[in-house]
Design an enzyme around this catalytic site. Structure first.
Site, PDB file in Angstrom:
ATOM      1  N   LYS A   1       0.960  -1.230  -0.001  1.00 28.79           N
ATOM      2  CA  LYS A   1      -0.142  -0.035  -0.054  1.00 28.79           C
ATOM      3  C   LYS A   1       1.033   1.319   0.189  1.00 28.79           C
ATOM      4  CE  LYS A   1      -3.655   2.715   0.480  1.00 28.79           C
ATOM      5  NZ  LYS A   1      -4.501   3.085  -0.452  1.00 28.79           N
TER       6      LYS A   1
ATOM      7  N   CYS B   1      -2.769   9.929  -6.419  1.00 28.24           N
ATOM      8  CA  CYS B   1      -3.870   9.449  -5.376  1.00 28.24           C
ATOM      9  C   CYS B   1      -5.129  10.498  -5.574  1.00 28.24           C
ATOM     10  CB  CYS B   1      -3.557   9.471  -4.174  1.00 28.24           C
ATOM     11  SG  CYS B   1      -4.644   9.160  -3.031  1.00 28.24           S
TER      12      CYS B   1
END
Ligand code: RRO
Length: 312
Positions: free
Chosen positions: A45, A131
């Site tokens: 992640k 993101c």
């Protein structure tokens, strides 16, 4: 017999499949499961300087043709993933691993890069510049000047193999401008694409947005993303230096989809929504479907069709 071996820079992988960052990679236990599967490699992640809880739930929803998410960068802090990756190297000396990093501001990238540079980490680092889900923070890679500043600062301190995770682009002028910028840096790879930013899906029974953060806006993945992912991999393969490899991400639900991303120029293919929905067995299913497709087309290795898309 089909051989699925592939390479990125000096790294060799026995299978082109891996998880997409964000899926099945938050904890050491999840990462261990990907590592133990037939996947050729794994990525953590995206880690930030400090651990984050992310956005309020519900923040992920499965859709008929994919998914919507606004996780908001929940993670255990990049030091957790760096520590995992360094230990992983010791126990898996022949399996390269990717560390994903995301800043909450531009200065974070070079700061974390310094720590990785000074560490024993010998794998590949993916800097996530795309993101879509942190409230108030635009996707960095849609801003060329900020991207340039981050890459300038980064490569002053970072000498290990590095790549960047890109958002989808939709205009050929954007591909031209981004590729021209990226070609100036010692990148080992790019990863294309992150989710389609800021989509919206509505619950038909209640007329309510499906997810809570950002008024329901979130990144779209899965089959919805396939043509955009193919176009982005293809467009960057046509524009980037040949030594910059591409990890193709987006829209995979079948082995044929994996095959098509490789046809467009991907060296590795990562699984997002399909892995979230099917779990670890997705790697074995898609591997055998890819092998069947290659056999049907008469190919024994990935190199025989990688980047070989034909046009009319
Ligand atoms: O955590 C997220 O909300 C997230 C990230 Br960092 C990303 O890069 N892509 C995405 O779809 N979700």
């Amino acid at each position: 017999m089909v051989n699925l071996r592939t390479t990125i820079g000096p790294y060799t992988f026995d299978n082109p499949l891996m998880n997409a960052s964000g899926v099945h990679c938050m904890t050491a236990a999840e990462l261990d499961e990907v590592a133990a599967s037939v996947a050729g490699t794994l990525v953590t992640k995206s880690g930030t300087p400090a651990a984050r809880d992310g956005n309020p739930a519900p923040r992920y929803a499965a859709l008929t043709l994919g998914s919507i998410n606004s996780m908001g960068l929940p993670n255990k802090g990049f030091a957790y993933y760096l520590d995992y990756a360094i230990k992983f190297q010791q126990t898996h000396p022949t399996q390269p691993i990717f560390l994903s990093i995301a800043g909450t501001g531009p200065a974070d990238y070079a700061e974390m890069a310094k720590t990785i540079q000074a560490s024993d980490f010998t794998g590949l680092t993916e800097f996530n510049l795309s993101c879509p889900n942190v409230p108030g923070k635009p996707q960095i890679a849609y801003d060329l000047e900020t991207t340039e500043q981050i890459l300038d600062d980064l490569f002053k301190v970072f000498k290990k193999p590095a790549g960047i995770k890109l958002p989808p682009f939709f205009d050929l002028a954007q591909f031209d401008a981004m590729a021209a910028l990226l070609n100036r840096y010692p990148l080992t790879f790019i990863n294309s694409i992150n989710s389609l930013g800021n989509g919206l899906m509505i619950d038909t029974a209640t007329d309510t947005a499906l997810i809570r953060p950002k008024g329901g806006f979130g990144g779209i993945g899965g089959a919805y993303a396939k043509p955009i992912a193919l176009a982005n991999v293809r467009a960057f393969r046509q524009r980037l230096r040949p030594d910059i490899a591409i990890i193709g991400t987006g829209g995979v639900t079948t082995g044929r989809d994996v095959y098509e991303l490789i046809l467009c120029g991907a060296s590795l293919v990562s699984l997002g929504t399909v892995l979230q929905e099917e779990g670890i067995p997705a790697f074995a299913r898609l591997t055998s479907e890819l092998e069947a497709e290659m056999t049907a087309k008469g190919y024994a290795t990935l190199d025989e069709f990688k980047g070989q898309l034909k046009t009319l």
